[in-house]
Design an enzyme around this catalytic site. Structure first.
Site, short mmCIF file in Angstrom:
data_model
loop_
_atom_site.label_atom_id
_atom_site.label_comp_id
_atom_site.label_asym_id
_atom_site.label_seq_id
_atom_site.Cartn_x
_atom_site.Cartn_y
_atom_site.Cartn_z
N LYS A 279 0.83 -1.20 0.00
CA LYS A 279 0.00 0.00 0.00
C LYS A 279 0.87 1.26 0.00
O LYS A 279 2.03 1.22 0.42
CB LYS A 279 -0.88 0.02 1.26
CG LYS A 279 -1.94 -1.05 1.32
CD LYS A 279 -2.70 -0.99 2.64
CE LYS A 279 -3.78 -2.04 2.72
NZ LYS A 279 -4.91 -1.75 1.81
N ARG A 353 -10.56 -11.34 1.27
CA ARG A 353 -11.45 -12.34 0.68
C ARG A 353 -10.82 -13.73 0.66
O ARG A 353 -11.53 -14.73 0.67
CB ARG A 353 -11.88 -11.89 -0.73
CG ARG A 353 -10.76 -11.82 -1.74
CD ARG A 353 -11.09 -10.91 -2.91
NE ARG A 353 -11.07 -9.50 -2.52
CZ ARG A 353 -11.32 -8.49 -3.33
NH1 ARG A 353 -11.61 -8.73 -4.61
NH2 ARG A 353 -11.28 -7.25 -2.91
#
Length: 496
Positions: A279, A353
């Site tokens: 990130k 996920r």
């Protein structure tokens, strides 16, 4: 904080430090206010007639003792018109009153708020502890100089109808339990990642079970996860020195211990660097909040035990940490999930996920009545719904409608988003069954589409709380959402 209901028509005789009086803007004051006014030489009437007190919603007027027969302070608060007063307006009033009381360092009060519009009193009684809890919450465990302890410690709420006192007391207790659950969730979520890792989540789960004998906790470490072929879950944590641990909390409150449980699965990324797909550095400190789904499960399970709900509930905290390392999983890798479905890794920052898909496969063994996963899953949800609404998707319209209804009841707002085959096409892979990321377009929905591939055996809903679980900036901190919504949902199912 101590909350209680007292049935009496004589507020002037109450011994608390401060009397909080609800004023009607239409100048049609209650009998309780009229009696008080008479006992203090019509001071309230004079202030209203002079225009110094208008009854405008949220307007406060603080008065110190001035009569020989009155030793308490008075706080007059405008509530608008009684006929129009509802739960939403009560929030503004409660906020204004608590702000004033804290500023004046008042310790205990008696308040007539529940008598202002009796038709709204039951729901307002549930809200009061939650709003007070929000305004007095502090997280200063790591400060060398602690914040002053909020002065307000006791709130006595008056009511004049014996028939409703029991119901009001019940709702007030529910509100306290929900407030405590939100507080626990916020404190767990606010913990720094060098303290709160998957092992810490497991320890908190075990302590919760020690505090509540109705709870049973099982912790599955990397050895157990590997034996279950939870390869997607394990891949995400491979670059971290901290072990991945899935903590399962079971509550069997139903008369039939084998009754289908409600299952909650919380994403517990105690820190998300993005992995190899790292990130940007800006705001990366906030990635300690990527475990707010797990923290929500913790808070809800605490409340379920304290409410002694006559249902079965299973809560899963899927603890993990996503870090870049020589052993970390990479873009281009293909993983075989617990279900056997293969996943092509496009972006290692689409990790939640991957953890959830194996956890959602695992919980099928409980033959769940419904499954709800809670996850800070996509920045796309913030683009779609801002920081106001939690995104709701799933494979069962009734379940989605029930969750949205519960969110409206609690002012813990949620909004349903579509999920259909058009979006499913976006996660097709050329070299595996599916891929873990399909880009920006419809990112919240395609993430839900990914999870839906692992939830075909049961009724399922997905809550994307990326925009609602914490606040940034000067007021940075966890919000405790969507604890109130989920507890209300479970309460609603118990009543249906």
């Amino acid at each position: 904080m101590e909350f209680s209901i007292k049935n009496t028509s004589f507020i002037a005789k109450q011994k608390s430090e401060c009397l909080v009086i609800s004023i009607d803007s239409s100048n049609k004051q209650s009998d309780l206010v009229k009696d008080l006014d008479q006992s203090i030489q019509a001071m309230i009437s004079q202030l209203i007639n002079n225009g110094e007190v208008t009854g405008k919603l949220g307007e406060t007027t603080f008065i110190y003792p001035f009569a020989n027969d009155l030793t308490q302070k008075l706080l007059l608060v405008g509530c608008g018109k009684a006929t129009e007063f509802d739960v939403t307006k009560s929030k503004k009033v409660i906020n204004a009153v608590v702000k004033e009381l804290l500023a004046k360092k008042v310790k205990n009060i008696t308040w007539d708020l529940l008598t202002f519009n009796p038709a709204q009193s039951c729901e307002i009684a549930k809200r009061i502890p939650q709003i007070v809890g929000e305004m007095t919450y502090q997280f200063d465990q790591f400060k060398s100089k602690k914040s002053p302890i909020p002065s307000l410690t006791k709130v006595t709420l008056l009511y004049t109808d014996n028939k409703l006192t029991e119901t009001l007391t019940h709702n007030l207790l529910q509100g306290q339990i929900i407030a405590n659950a939100i507080k626990s969730t916020k404190t767990l979520a606010n913990m720094p990642s060098n303290v709160c890792n998957a092992q810490y989540l497991a320890q908190q789960g075990k302590q919760l079970a020690k505090n509540h004998s109705s709870l049973k906790v099982t912790c599955l470490g990397e050895k157990e996860l590997a034996e279950l072929n939870m390869n997607a879950y394990l891949a995400v944590g491979r670059g971290s020195v901290n072990e991945s641990i899935m903590t399962v909390i079971e509550y069997n409150g139903a008369q039939d211990k084998k009754a289908q449980p409600f299952v909650l699965v919380g994403k517990g990324l105690t820190f998300d660097s993005g992995g190899i797909s790292i990130k940007p550095s800006a705001s990366m400190d906030e990635m300690k909040y990527d475990m707010c789904g797990a923290a929500t499960v913790y808070g809800v399970m605490q409340a379920v035990a304290e409410l002694e709900l006559p249902i079965n509930v299973v809560g899963v905290m899927a603890g993990c940490e996503n870090m870049p390392d020589g052993n970390a999983y990479r873009p281009g890798d293909i993983l075989t999930t617990m279900s056997g479905t293969t996943v092509e890794i496009i972006n290692t920052d689409a990790e939640g996920r991957l953890v959830l898909c194996d956890a959602l496969t695992y919980i099928a063994r409980y033959n769940p009545k419904v499954v709800i996963d809670i996850a800070t899953l996509t920045g796309a949800c913030i683009v779609a719904l801002g920081h106001h609404y939690t995104g709701v998707m799933g494979n069962n319209e009734k379940l989605i409608t029930q969750l949205v209804s519960s969110s409206n009841k609690t002012d813990d707002k949620a909004w349903a988003l579509p999920i259909d085959d058009d979006f499913q096409q976006q996660i097709k892979s050329t070299c595996a069954d599916i891929m873990n990321s399909s880009g920006r377009d419809g990112g919240t929905i395609t993430a839900a589409c990914f999870l839906s591939r692992f939830t075909k055996e049961y009724q399922w809903a997905h809550l994307d709380i990326a925009g609602t679980a914490w606040k940034s900036g000067a007021n940075k901190g966890a919000t405790g959402r969507p604890v109130a919504m989920l507890i209300q949902y479970l309460l609603d199912q118990n009543q249906s």
